[in-house]
Motif scaffolding. Structure first.
Motif, mmCIF file in Angstrom:
data_model
loop_
_atom_site.group_PDB
_atom_site.id
_atom_site.type_symbol
_atom_site.label_atom_id
_atom_site.label_comp_id
_atom_site.label_asym_id
_atom_site.label_seq_id
_atom_site.Cartn_x
_atom_site.Cartn_y
_atom_site.Cartn_z
ATOM 1 N N PHE A 41 0.873 -1.290 -0.046
ATOM 2 C CA PHE A 41 -0.034 -0.105 -0.183
ATOM 3 C C PHE A 41 0.923 1.244 0.032
ATOM 4 N N THR A 42 0.800 1.925 -1.011
ATOM 5 C CA THR A 42 1.291 3.286 -1.168
ATOM 6 C C THR A 42 0.656 4.399 -0.456
ATOM 7 N N ALA A 43 1.464 5.233 0.206
ATOM 8 C CA ALA A 43 0.719 6.456 0.963
ATOM 9 C C ALA A 43 0.319 7.432 -0.363
ATOM 10 N N GLY A 44 -0.579 8.143 -0.143
ATOM 11 C CA GLY A 44 -1.205 8.940 -1.390
ATOM 12 C C GLY A 44 -2.022 10.242 -0.746
ATOM 13 N N LEU A 45 -2.284 11.254 -1.416
ATOM 14 C CA LEU A 45 -3.297 12.348 -0.871
ATOM 15 C C LEU A 45 -4.641 11.785 -0.591
ATOM 16 N N LEU A 46 -5.379 10.650 -1.300
ATOM 17 C CA LEU A 46 -6.481 10.401 -1.156
ATOM 18 C C LEU A 46 -6.044 8.852 -0.851
ATOM 19 N N PHE A 99 -13.343 15.726 -5.773
ATOM 20 C CA PHE A 99 -12.692 14.567 -5.286
ATOM 21 C C PHE A 99 -12.081 13.857 -6.677
ATOM 22 N N GLY A 100 -12.726 13.777 -7.561
ATOM 23 C CA GLY A 100 -12.211 13.203 -8.728
ATOM 24 C C GLY A 100 -10.757 13.655 -9.227
ATOM 25 N N THR A 101 -10.547 15.234 -8.885
ATOM 26 C CA THR A 101 -9.452 15.885 -9.431
ATOM 27 C C THR A 101 -8.386 15.376 -8.526
ATOM 28 N N LEU A 102 -8.538 15.120 -7.081
ATOM 29 C CA LEU A 102 -7.744 15.014 -6.295
ATOM 30 C C LEU A 102 -7.200 13.425 -6.539
ATOM 31 N N CYS A 103 -8.254 12.603 -6.737
ATOM 32 C CA CYS A 103 -7.740 11.214 -7.233
ATOM 33 C C CYS A 103 -6.887 11.102 -8.400
ATOM 34 N N PHE A 104 -7.052 11.966 -9.296
ATOM 35 C CA PHE A 104 -5.996 12.130 -10.598
ATOM 36 C C PHE A 104 -4.654 12.689 -10.056
ATOM 37 N N VAL A 105 -4.679 13.413 -8.915
ATOM 38 C CA VAL A 105 -3.479 13.838 -8.442
ATOM 39 C C VAL A 105 -2.902 13.057 -7.721
ATOM 40 N N THR A 106 -3.389 12.179 -6.843
ATOM 41 C CA THR A 106 -2.949 11.100 -6.145
ATOM 42 C C THR A 106 -2.185 9.899 -7.125
ATOM 43 N N ALA A 107 -2.917 9.533 -8.217
ATOM 44 C CA ALA A 107 -2.421 8.816 -9.109
ATOM 45 C C ALA A 107 -1.144 9.327 -9.933
ATOM 46 N N ALA A 108 -1.134 10.600 -10.043
ATOM 47 C CA ALA A 108 0.006 11.105 -10.777
ATOM 48 C C ALA A 108 1.195 11.073 -9.753
ATOM 49 N N SER A 109 1.014 11.282 -8.344
ATOM 50 C CA SER A 109 1.959 11.219 -7.551
ATOM 51 C C SER A 109 2.615 10.046 -7.378
ATOM 52 N N VAL A 119 2.521 7.510 -9.921
ATOM 53 C CA VAL A 119 3.391 7.230 -11.060
ATOM 54 C C VAL A 119 4.692 7.959 -10.894
ATOM 55 N N LEU A 120 4.857 9.121 -10.348
ATOM 56 C CA LEU A 120 6.279 9.773 -10.321
ATOM 57 C C LEU A 120 7.004 9.030 -9.235
ATOM 58 N N LEU A 121 6.467 8.574 -8.213
ATOM 59 C CA LEU A 121 7.020 7.697 -7.265
ATOM 60 C C LEU A 121 7.633 6.472 -7.802
ATOM 61 N N ALA A 122 6.705 5.681 -8.788
ATOM 62 C CA ALA A 122 7.209 4.565 -9.420
ATOM 63 C C ALA A 122 8.282 4.801 -10.405
ATOM 64 N N ARG A 123 8.335 5.944 -11.064
ATOM 65 C CA ARG A 123 9.361 6.384 -11.954
ATOM 66 C C ARG A 123 10.799 6.367 -11.218
ATOM 67 N N ARG A 124 10.639 7.105 -10.144
ATOM 68 C CA ARG A 124 11.939 7.157 -9.137
ATOM 69 C C ARG A 124 12.357 5.895 -8.548
ATOM 70 N N LEU A 125 11.434 5.022 -8.231
ATOM 71 C CA LEU A 125 11.994 3.590 -7.359
ATOM 72 C C LEU A 125 12.188 2.614 -8.473
ATOM 73 N N PHE A 126 11.254 2.427 -9.736
ATOM 74 C CA PHE A 126 11.507 1.495 -10.564
ATOM 75 C C PHE A 126 12.175 1.672 -11.916
ATOM 76 N N ARG A 127 12.892 2.920 -12.029
ATOM 77 C CA ARG A 127 13.349 3.135 -13.262
ATOM 78 C C ARG A 127 14.821 2.425 -13.197
#
Length: 202
Positions: A150-155, A181-191, A193-201
């Motif tokens: 479980f990753t941490a997130g805004l929502l 709330f939907g907009t914040l969900c998209f922000v959570t998903a984007a964050s 993805v950025l974390l995954a790019r940093r960890l899994f690249r």
């Protein structure tokens, strides 16, 4: 964002209750399905047009069951299927509840579709991250002892529960609340993805 704090508050009583229920022979999978049934009952009450406050009790009971199933599993025996069943039931409930408000008031359909799309993208980013984390042997208990990473997130789950409770108490604000709330969900998903790019690249 709130799940880490909430887990520290609710895990001790849930674990105590889970041990009691496990000793009495309760099945974690059965409690998972019971929680889903309660959640879908709440969604049904919303959809058929009764006062939405009537949905609060089965909704909260379903969320309690969603916490108890893991506590029972930890007290008895955790299985990969149990974790799989739990997350599948969660996603079904998270889709059914917004849909219920759209069925209740079709004029909210665009906002509801946006909200469900954000759930879809957020859920995909969550599950994809969990798969890669498992492949690399990553573990965390910041959100409790889980079958998935479980990753941490805004929502997170806590915010979603509070959001659904808000909708039950103030259904007239469904559309603006869904857009926010939907907009914040998209922000959570984007964050994520950025974390995954940093960890899994590699």
């Amino acid at each position: 964002m709130l799940d880490g704090l909430m887990r520290r508050l609710i895990d001790p009583p849930l674990n105590r209750a889970g041990r009691v229920l496990a000793r009495r022979g309760w099945s974690a999978d059965a409690v998972t399905l019971a929680g889903l049934a309660l959640g879908l009952t709440a969604a049904f009450l919303v959809a058929i047009g009764v006062p939405t406050a009537w949905a609060v009790l089965p909704f909260l009971a379903g969320r309690v069951a969603d916490g108890l199933d893991g506590a029972i599993a930890r007290a008895r025996h955790k299985t990969d299927f149990g974790g799989y069943l739990d997350i599948t039931c969660d996603f079904l409930f998270y889709a059914a509840f917004p849909l219920a408000f759209v069925l209740r008031e079709p004029s909210d359909g665009v906002a509801g579709a946006f909200l469900l799309a954000s759930f879809y993208v957020n859920g995909s980013s969550f599950l994809g991250f969990a798969v890669l984390a498992a492949r690399r042997g990553l573990e965390t208990r910041a959100r409790g002892e889980k079958s998935l990473y479980f990753t941490a997130g805004l929502l997170e789950g806590s915010e979603t529960i509070l959001f659904f409770l808000f909708l039950c108490l103030f259904p007239q604000f469904f559309s603006p609340a869904a857009w926010i709330f939907g907009t914040l969900c998209f922000v959570t998903a984007a964050s994520r993805v950025l974390l995954a790019r940093r960890l899994f690249r590699d």
